[in-house]
Scaffold this active site. Sequence first.
Site, PDB file in Angstrom:
ATOM      1  CG  ASP A  88      -2.137  -0.927   1.016  1.00  0.00           C
ATOM      2  OD1 ASP A  88      -2.418  -1.288  -0.149  1.00  0.00           O
ATOM      3  OD2 ASP A  88      -2.786  -1.289   2.017  1.00  0.00           O
ATOM      4  CD  GLU A  89       5.243   1.857   3.778  1.00  0.00           C
ATOM      5  OE1 GLU A  89       5.221   2.055   4.998  1.00  0.00           O
ATOM      6  OE2 GLU A  89       6.229   1.390   3.166  1.00  0.00           O
ATOM      7  CG  LEU A  90       5.123   0.031  -4.746  1.00  0.00           C
ATOM      8  CD1 LEU A  90       6.433   0.819  -4.809  1.00  0.00           C
ATOM      9  CD2 LEU A  90       5.351  -1.417  -5.174  1.00  0.00           C
TER      10      LEU A  90
END
Length: 715
Positions: A88-90
Amino acid sequence: MASSSSSSSSSRTWRYRVFASFHGADVRKTFLSHLRKEFNYNGITMFDDQGIERSQIIAPALTQAIRESRISIVLLSKNYASSSWCLDELLEIIECKEAMGQIVMTVFYGVDPFDVRKQTGEFGKAFVQTCARSKKEKRRRWSQALNHVGNIAGEHFQNWDNESKMIEKISRDISNKLNTTIARDFDDMVGLEAHLEKMKYLLDLDYEDGALIVGICGPAGIGKTTIARALHSLLSSSFQLSCFVENLRGSYNSGLDEYGLKLRLQEQLLSKILNQNGMRIYHLGAIQERLCDQKVFIILDDVNDLKQLEALANETSWFGPGSRIVVTTEDQEILRQHGINNTYHVGFPSIDKALEIFCLYAFRKSSPPDGFKNLTERVISIFDNLPLALRVMGSCLRGKGEGEWEALLDRLETSIDRNIEGALRVGYDSLHEEEQSLFLYIAVFFNYHKDDHVIAMLADSNLDVKNGLKILTNKSLIYTSTSGTIVMHKLLQLVGRQQIHRQEPWKRNILIDADEICYVLENDKDTRAALGISLDTSRINKVFINEGAFKRMCNLRFLSIYNTRNVKNDRVGIHEDLEFPPHLRLLRWKAYPRNAFPTTFHPEYLIELDLQESHLEKLWQGTQPLTNLKKMDLTRSSHLKELPDLSNATNLERLELSHCKSLVEIPSSFSELRKLQTLVIHNCTKLEVVPTLINLASLNFVNMYGCPQMKKFPV
């Protein structure tokens, strides 16, 4: 695992942040420790998010950290895809890259880029397990993000024998990228990148053997301080210490003596760069003592006195090797006096760039909406591409309707917004009285004239015009165009007019107020102080100039009557025996209303005679003394039937007669105008006779197009 790197130092506040995304279980603690140490050495501190509680979605604090970062670095390892948190960070990182141009760097930590792109091998197995717990759309987006990041060239851990050297290179690459990206504060500054590239060339950042001082010069409102601030934000991370010393103008206007003032300036600089508030020093060697072994980056903004530079950067040896000092000023002479030869002269933006600057502030987009195109072009014309004025007026007009725009722009054609004037008039205020007078003459009468023309016009004024022009140029109040004419920005002309309005009426030697001029001309008022009159007839209803209106204006040298709005040219009436001032040097009268000058008219002192669109049929009888005359313009004087004897106009350089449709003959005296450089006689449809033997030794431009009746072309 994610970390946010925010750059900070005791001597400055960093604007850049680096966000790092990685799986903590895969990345050795020694690697992370070494990475933090290297970042700290380069002024980049690393934030560890271990304390943030995990949930099904990434924490809002991390989302914000990603969005506020200039660079994201993704450490891709075998188990990176096993964490939905990392994935999700990506997604957020890739979104910021595409939406805001964020830089993304990659490190392949024991994993092949192919496996990341295609989600194969051990990396792919971890990804499949994570996807089993997620919806189809999320799986698709994760896969797309991994394919994207896998295609970004980065460092391969397995290609390095020495982990320390790889980390040093990563840190160095991040610093270099930070130094080539502008902080988001400057995202709306149109054309800034081009300015910064030119400055970086002058700064020669690869030169480390000594310190350099570079100047930024240009008129008020052009963007010097903005460029300097962006430069400071861009390059500070490459220096051990940095500071921005703002608004130095006026720092010498206090009761201290020169030594005390220099001490105070040094205290201010050292307090700022060393982050020691209230620092006291007792001798002028303090800067050299404290900074001679430090690589520093210092901006000295808005310098207007040489003593400021003597106090703060008198010698490059005061600063350590690799140091850079940037000085912004309106006064080029200060830079020359201090031996600063590397100077960036900030030019005006192109019309397209000016339009974009204004639209960003007026409409929050780069082009005008429907219905505002013509109004926007009018704004650009009024403010003549000056960035400060475009920003101020864009903000002022934002959200207003077309009617409000029209009313405001009508007013701004003759007056100036006080915020803009406040920034521009500092240059005028810094002038001595003589230079202020010259500034006003140029603002009202002589913009777009050559310097020798202005010198001739003011020959009996007791002004040192040649030196005054040099001073105005050095202070960026005028410049010389490629065609050799003096140019003063339109807004500086308005500053000059505002200054005249502020003068006491009995002290004015230039009259520009239409109502005041009409009152004086119709009532024969005593105005012996008047040296010039500039009357815009589009701002009056009607005026009749009495026979003796100019009798009490024995000192009048410059008379300019014109209209700016292309209204009917019938608003000025004159007595047939009007007595013109005896010492006129400039007579500029658009649509002169009578068919000839009065018999008392004496052009002996005239240097410029501009009578476009006049009703003249002839000018005067006989031979007049015209040795001072340099320019004669009778364009569109459609009733003109004959020219006067010009045999005495031995210094005439420019003669314009286009569209004189009643003119039949050019007199033989014309053939001896040996200093004539420009001759324009086009569209004189009845012209038949031009002297065939002419001796125009200086002539370099001729236009005789559209004269079908001319029987013989002169040799």
